[in-house]
Write an enzyme that holds these catalytic residues in place. Structure first.
Site, mmCIF file in Angstrom:
data_model
loop_
_atom_site.group_PDB
_atom_site.id
_atom_site.type_symbol
_atom_site.label_atom_id
_atom_site.label_comp_id
_atom_site.label_asym_id
_atom_site.label_seq_id
_atom_site.Cartn_x
_atom_site.Cartn_y
_atom_site.Cartn_z
ATOM 1 N N SER A 99 0.961 -1.200 -0.034
ATOM 2 C CA SER A 99 -0.206 0.033 0.017
ATOM 3 C C SER A 99 0.966 1.298 0.017
ATOM 4 C CB SER A 99 -0.772 0.167 1.279
ATOM 5 O OG SER A 99 -1.798 -1.077 1.517
ATOM 6 N N LYS A 174 -7.411 1.630 -2.521
ATOM 7 C CA LYS A 174 -6.810 1.184 -1.289
ATOM 8 C C LYS A 174 -6.983 2.281 -0.040
ATOM 9 C CE LYS A 174 -4.755 -1.013 1.982
ATOM 10 N NZ LYS A 174 -5.366 -2.121 2.844
ATOM 11 N N LYS A 242 0.911 5.532 8.137
ATOM 12 C CA LYS A 242 1.198 5.988 6.752
ATOM 13 C C LYS A 242 -0.165 6.012 5.753
ATOM 14 C CE LYS A 242 1.667 2.112 4.616
ATOM 15 N NZ LYS A 242 1.275 1.152 4.044
HETATM 16 P P1 NAD Z 1 5.638 -6.082 7.497
HETATM 17 O O1 NAD Z 1 6.245 -5.395 8.392
HETATM 18 O O2 NAD Z 1 5.075 -7.274 8.440
HETATM 19 O O3 NAD Z 1 6.555 -6.811 6.327
HETATM 20 C C1 NAD Z 1 7.114 -6.121 5.482
HETATM 21 C C2 NAD Z 1 8.291 -7.051 4.863
HETATM 22 O O4 NAD Z 1 8.922 -6.112 3.892
HETATM 23 C C3 NAD Z 1 9.217 -7.318 5.873
HETATM 24 O O5 NAD Z 1 9.279 -8.752 6.081
HETATM 25 C C4 NAD Z 1 10.747 -6.802 5.424
HETATM 26 O O6 NAD Z 1 11.643 -7.731 5.561
HETATM 27 C C5 NAD Z 1 10.274 -6.610 3.909
HETATM 28 N N1 NAD Z 1 11.232 -5.498 3.415
HETATM 29 C C6 NAD Z 1 11.331 -4.111 3.708
HETATM 30 N N2 NAD Z 1 12.387 -3.643 3.022
HETATM 31 C C7 NAD Z 1 12.656 -4.460 2.350
HETATM 32 C C8 NAD Z 1 14.032 -4.518 1.482
HETATM 33 N N3 NAD Z 1 14.677 -3.357 1.131
HETATM 34 N N4 NAD Z 1 14.210 -5.891 0.811
HETATM 35 C C9 NAD Z 1 13.601 -6.921 0.979
HETATM 36 N N5 NAD Z 1 12.474 -6.868 1.878
HETATM 37 C C10 NAD Z 1 12.038 -5.961 2.590
HETATM 38 O O7 NAD Z 1 4.239 -5.323 6.724
HETATM 39 P P2 NAD Z 1 2.884 -6.170 6.561
HETATM 40 O O8 NAD Z 1 2.082 -5.858 7.493
HETATM 41 O O9 NAD Z 1 3.126 -7.275 5.922
HETATM 42 O O10 NAD Z 1 2.425 -5.069 5.147
HETATM 43 C C11 NAD Z 1 2.940 -4.901 3.891
HETATM 44 C C12 NAD Z 1 2.181 -4.189 3.173
HETATM 45 O O11 NAD Z 1 0.881 -4.627 3.074
HETATM 46 C C13 NAD Z 1 2.090 -2.688 3.795
HETATM 47 O O12 NAD Z 1 2.106 -1.762 2.486
HETATM 48 C C14 NAD Z 1 0.833 -2.657 4.355
HETATM 49 O O13 NAD Z 1 0.165 -1.351 4.464
HETATM 50 C C15 NAD Z 1 -0.216 -3.455 3.651
HETATM 51 N N6 NAD Z 1 -1.315 -4.195 4.130
HETATM 52 C C16 NAD Z 1 -0.983 -4.705 5.264
HETATM 53 C C17 NAD Z 1 -2.038 -5.268 5.916
HETATM 54 C C18 NAD Z 1 -1.921 -6.023 7.157
HETATM 55 O O14 NAD Z 1 -2.998 -6.419 7.966
HETATM 56 N N7 NAD Z 1 -0.900 -6.363 8.012
HETATM 57 C C19 NAD Z 1 -3.186 -5.518 5.272
HETATM 58 C C20 NAD Z 1 -3.485 -4.700 4.171
HETATM 59 C C21 NAD Z 1 -2.346 -4.411 3.390
#
Ligand code: NAD
Length: 296
Positions: A99, A174, A242
């Site tokens: 997102s 979104k 964010k």
């Molecule tokens: P999270 O923090 O659990 O996971 C993010 C992952 O990205 C981590 O594992 C990290 O290692 C990886 N990452 C970051 N920088 C990196 C890089 N340079 N190289 C490789 N890997 C890298 O986050 P999340 O909760 O999984 O959310 C991910 C996205 O999905 C976000 O944009 C969030 O807004 C969106 N989202 C999350 C949810 C939820 O319920 N958690 C629901 C819908 C959408």
């Protein structure tokens, strides 16, 4: 020999790990890269291949799926000599499910096109449970042909999958989703504090409310968080902060007023400033409790 496309997955966090596992269960080969070793081990244990870098993960991929926190992370993994655009095959398709701001998606599609790489933005709603159960709602921006090519993969990850318009449109939808979810959680949190202070049986009250017009997926999914004060993420307040920034900024750009959204954005920011950024967004309850006199 499988005829399914080879998939690279970058970003195996709360959402990325179960989503990648659903592709493995469906028979896709998935090579992943993420920053935490335990998440790479989890991918390997599920039958995927752990890569040592983005370049290694994407070099043989037909489709690269990205699921990282925010716009700066998407830029970091996409650009530069170690990034996706320099290392993926010409003709590859990037499905960015993070997102992020609509403008970041538009810029990525333009820069990727110069390398012969196609991009769609495909952010999701449905939370960790929706990711595990493969029932996510997926809002897509980009070209129809690329949407059609991605559809079998997206159908493995979600249930409601809609092409919303050109590049960035998925992110705009979104952003609207995050506005609705935050305002809904805030309303539920205010109701919970009001009901408890009134001495009503909260469990019974939330059940009956959820059967009427006040019912919502938020109430269904977050009821136990409210009842048990269980704020283990789920979806972190930091990420919703964010997203409230994205929606308020995007709305200002098009001249749309979001008066209630603006207040809830401030409440999310305040919760984060008080050290609760790592908690689930249902922790908006803590903000209402503090405003109502609780010393927590
Ligand atoms: P999270 O923090 O659990 O996971 C993010 C992952 O990205 C981590 O594992 C990290 O290692 C990886 N990452 C970051 N920088 C990196 C890089 N340079 N190289 C490789 N890997 C890298 O986050 P999340 O909760 O999984 O959310 C991910 C996205 O999905 C976000 O944009 C969030 O807004 C969106 N989202 C999350 C949810 C939820 O319920 N958690 C629901 C819908 C959408």
């Amino acid at each position: 020999m499988s005829t399914l496309p080879n998939i690279a997955w970058i970003g195996l966090g709360i959402m990325g790990s179960p989503m990648a596992e659903n592709l493995l269960k469906a028979g896709y080969s998935v090579t992943g890269f993420t920053l935490e070793q335990d998440k790479l081990d989890r991918l390997a244990a599920a039958g995927g291949t752990a890569a040592g870098s983005i370049a290694e993960a994407v070099k043989d991929a037909d489709v690269v799926i990205t699921m990282v926190p925010a716009s700066p992370h998407v830029e970091a993994i996409s650009y530069g000599e170690n990034g996706i655009l320099e290392n993926a095959k010409s003709g590859a398709l990037i499905i960015d499910m993070s997102s992020i701001t609509p403008q970041t998606s538009i810029d990525l599609a333009k820069n990727a096109a110069e390398k012969g790489i196609r991009v769609i933005d495909a952010p999701v709603s449905g939370g960790e449970a929706g990711a595990i159960e493969a029932v996510l709602s997926i809002m897509v921006g980009g070209e129809k042909a690329d949407f059609d090519a991605a559809l079998p993969i997206l159908e493995t990850l979600g249930k409601t999958i809609v092409l919303c318009g050109p590049h960035g449109s998925g992110q705009t939808v979104k952003a609207a989703n995050q506005l609705i979810v935050a305002v809904n959680i805030q309303a539920c949190a205010e109701a919970v504090v009001f009901l408890e202070k009134s001495g009503v049986d909260l469990n019974a009250a939330l059940d009956v409310l959820n059967g009427g017009l006040a019912g919502s997926t938020v109430l269904t999914r977050k009821k136990d968080n409210f009842l048990n004060r269980d704020f283990k993420p789920g979806f972190r307040i930091d990420l919703h902060h964010k997203d409230m920034g994205i929606v308020t900024d995007a709305a200002r750009n098009v001249g749309a007023a979001l008066p209630v959204g603006a207040v809830v954005a401030q409440l999310v920011a305040s919760l984060r400033a008080q050290g609760d950024g790592g908690l689930d967004h249902s922790a908006l309850l803590r903000a209402v409790e503090r405003l109502s006199g609780a010393q927590i």
